[in-house]
Design a protein around this motif. Structure first.
Motif, PDB file in Angstrom:
ATOM      1  N   ALA A  31       0.528  -1.356  -0.118  1.00  0.00           N
ATOM      2  CA  ALA A  31      -0.230   0.097  -0.495  1.00  0.00           C
ATOM      3  C   ALA A  31       1.102   1.074   0.227  1.00  0.00           C
ATOM      4  N   GLY A  32       0.702   2.410  -0.805  1.00  0.00           N
ATOM      5  CA  GLY A  32       1.419   3.090  -0.765  1.00  0.00           C
ATOM      6  C   GLY A  32       0.876   4.723  -0.429  1.00  0.00           C
ATOM      7  N   THR A  33      -0.265   4.256   0.503  1.00  0.00           N
ATOM      8  CA  THR A  33      -0.114   5.649   1.084  1.00  0.00           C
ATOM      9  C   THR A  33      -1.534   5.505   2.172  1.00  0.00           C
ATOM     10  N   GLY A  34      -1.717   5.990   3.330  1.00  0.00           N
ATOM     11  CA  GLY A  34      -2.211   5.339   5.111  1.00  0.00           C
ATOM     12  C   GLY A  34      -3.836   5.192   4.723  1.00  0.00           C
ATOM     13  N   GLU A  35      -3.977   5.153   3.574  1.00  0.00           N
ATOM     14  CA  GLU A  35      -6.087   4.990   3.193  1.00  0.00           C
ATOM     15  C   GLU A  35      -5.444   3.836   2.714  1.00  0.00           C
ATOM     16  N   GLU A  36      -5.004   3.670   1.503  1.00  0.00           N
ATOM     17  CA  GLU A  36      -4.973   2.425   0.799  1.00  0.00           C
ATOM     18  C   GLU A  36      -4.658   1.429   1.779  1.00  0.00           C
ATOM     19  N   GLY A  37      -3.395   1.304   3.104  1.00  0.00           N
ATOM     20  CA  GLY A  37      -2.902   0.825   3.840  1.00  0.00           C
ATOM     21  C   GLY A  37      -4.023   0.420   5.090  1.00  0.00           C
ATOM     22  N   VAL A  38      -5.283   1.526   5.490  1.00  0.00           N
ATOM     23  CA  VAL A  38      -5.844   0.233   6.210  1.00  0.00           C
ATOM     24  C   VAL A  38      -7.459   0.093   5.434  1.00  0.00           C
ATOM     25  N   ARG A  39      -7.357   0.183   4.576  1.00  0.00           N
ATOM     26  CA  ARG A  39      -8.402  -0.255   3.265  1.00  0.00           C
ATOM     27  C   ARG A  39      -7.826  -1.800   2.973  1.00  0.00           C
ATOM     28  N   MET A  40      -6.732  -1.676   2.827  1.00  0.00           N
ATOM     29  CA  MET A  40      -5.875  -3.652   2.831  1.00  0.00           C
ATOM     30  C   MET A  40      -5.858  -4.405   4.021  1.00  0.00           C
ATOM     31  N   ALA A  41      -5.547  -3.379   4.931  1.00  0.00           N
ATOM     32  CA  ALA A  41      -5.272  -3.913   6.258  1.00  0.00           C
ATOM     33  C   ALA A  41      -6.965  -4.922   6.805  1.00  0.00           C
ATOM     34  N   LEU A  42      -7.797  -3.898   6.216  1.00  0.00           N
ATOM     35  CA  LEU A  42      -9.434  -4.220   7.290  1.00  0.00           C
ATOM     36  C   LEU A  42      -9.692  -4.952   6.080  1.00  0.00           C
ATOM     37  N   GLU A  43      -9.234  -5.362   4.829  1.00  0.00           N
ATOM     38  CA  GLU A  43     -10.154  -6.197   3.647  1.00  0.00           C
ATOM     39  C   GLU A  43      -8.656  -7.525   3.601  1.00  0.00           C
ATOM     40  N   GLU A  44      -7.686  -7.172   3.533  1.00  0.00           N
ATOM     41  CA  GLU A  44      -7.280  -8.546   3.297  1.00  0.00           C
ATOM     42  C   GLU A  44      -7.100  -9.209   4.257  1.00  0.00           C
ATOM     43  N   ASN A  45      -6.759  -8.589   5.598  1.00  0.00           N
ATOM     44  CA  ASN A  45      -6.810  -9.922   6.287  1.00  0.00           C
ATOM     45  C   ASN A  45      -4.985 -10.187   7.276  1.00  0.00           C
ATOM     46  N   PRO A  46      -3.895  -9.245   6.532  1.00  0.00           N
ATOM     47  CA  PRO A  46      -2.399 -10.161   6.391  1.00  0.00           C
ATOM     48  C   PRO A  46      -1.813 -11.053   7.796  1.00  0.00           C
ATOM     49  N   TYR A  47      -0.895 -11.743   7.183  1.00  0.00           N
ATOM     50  CA  TYR A  47      -0.386 -11.832   8.738  1.00  0.00           C
ATOM     51  C   TYR A  47       0.085 -11.033  10.012  1.00  0.00           C
ATOM     52  N   LEU A  48       0.020  -9.824   9.167  1.00  0.00           N
ATOM     53  CA  LEU A  48       1.248  -8.585   9.458  1.00  0.00           C
ATOM     54  C   LEU A  48       1.532  -8.192   8.789  1.00  0.00           C
ATOM     55  N   VAL A  49       1.294  -5.910   9.341  1.00  0.00           N
ATOM     56  CA  VAL A  49       1.695  -4.968   8.659  1.00  0.00           C
ATOM     57  C   VAL A  49       3.219  -4.586   9.074  1.00  0.00           C
ATOM     58  N   LEU A  50       3.818  -4.186   8.126  1.00  0.00           N
ATOM     59  CA  LEU A  50       4.751  -3.141   8.265  1.00  0.00           C
ATOM     60  C   LEU A  50       3.916  -1.888   7.825  1.00  0.00           C
ATOM     61  N   LEU A  51       4.559  -0.963   8.625  1.00  0.00           N
ATOM     62  CA  LEU A  51       3.722   0.560   8.798  1.00  0.00           C
ATOM     63  C   LEU A  51       5.229   1.399   8.449  1.00  0.00           C
ATOM     64  N   ASP A  52       5.329   1.942   8.125  1.00  0.00           N
ATOM     65  CA  ASP A  52       5.777   3.716   7.879  1.00  0.00           C
ATOM     66  C   ASP A  52       5.387   4.622   8.216  1.00  0.00           C
ATOM     67  N   ILE A  53       5.225   5.326   8.539  1.00  0.00           N
ATOM     68  CA  ILE A  53       5.307   6.796   9.707  1.00  0.00           C
ATOM     69  C   ILE A  53       4.940   7.569   9.104  1.00  0.00           C
ATOM     70  N   GLN A  54       5.802   8.026   7.924  1.00  0.00           N
ATOM     71  CA  GLN A  54       5.194   9.092   7.609  1.00  0.00           C
ATOM     72  C   GLN A  54       4.851   9.055   6.016  1.00  0.00           C
ATOM     73  N   LEU A  55       3.926   9.210   5.934  1.00  0.00           N
ATOM     74  CA  LEU A  55       2.715   8.509   4.634  1.00  0.00           C
ATOM     75  C   LEU A  55       2.592  10.106   3.970  1.00  0.00           C
ATOM     76  N   PRO A  56       1.837  10.289   2.431  1.00  0.00           N
ATOM     77  CA  PRO A  56       1.952  11.082   1.626  1.00  0.00           C
ATOM     78  C   PRO A  56       0.387  11.731   2.289  1.00  0.00           C
ATOM     79  N   ASP A  57       0.114  10.764   2.953  1.00  0.00           N
ATOM     80  CA  ASP A  57      -1.790  11.011   3.146  1.00  0.00           C
ATOM     81  C   ASP A  57      -2.142  11.597   4.844  1.00  0.00           C
ATOM     82  N   ILE A  58      -2.455   9.851   5.249  1.00  0.00           N
ATOM     83  CA  ILE A  58      -2.584  10.291   5.952  1.00  0.00           C
ATOM     84  C   ILE A  58      -0.816   9.152   7.030  1.00  0.00           C
TER      85      ILE A  58
END
Length: 123
Positions: A31-58
């Motif tokens: 996911a290249g943005t925070g919004e996309e990351g939230v959506r994918m995390a909730l829809e795709e239910n990955p085993y784990l998430v690696l999260l950059d803190i400085q993203l272009p939107d949220i």
């Protein structure tokens, strides 16, 4: 194979982390943005998430809050992978709900072991 969602806007960082994880037997999604990351995390239910803190939107804190609010059991491991390296940043991210913290630039020789240790994944 365990699937890892990498929320990262920088192409070079994504390719490096993805290649390391793929070589270690994981599959990755991006996911290249925070919004996309939230959506994918909730829809795709990955085993784990690696999260950059400085993203272009949220920012990563907001991404973390939204995921945790939607999954209050906290079962999905979320690991901050960030260049935030000021005193107290690690503690703030852990207190906000991250399961772990890895500083950039990442050490390719250690990052997979760190991820496995934090997420409780056997090699």
């Amino acid at each position: 194979m365990k699937r890892v969602l990498i929320i990262e806007d920088d192409d070079n960082n994504y390719v490096l982390i993805s290649d390391l994880l793929t070589h270690a037997g994981f599959t990755t999604q991006r996911a290249g943005t925070g919004e996309e990351g939230v959506r994918m995390a909730l829809e795709e239910n990955p085993y784990l998430v690696l999260l950059d803190i400085q993203l272009p939107d949220i920012d990563g804190y907001e991404v973390l809050r939204r995921i945790r609010d939607s999954q209050p059991d906290g079962a999905m491991p979320i690991i901050a992978v960030t260049s935030y390296a000021m005193s107290g940043d690690r503690e703030r991210l852990l207190a906000a709900g991250c399961n772990g913290y890895i500083e950039k630039p990442i050490d390719p020789l250690r990052v997979v072991r760190q991820i496995r240790d934090i997420a409780g994944v056997a090699p």
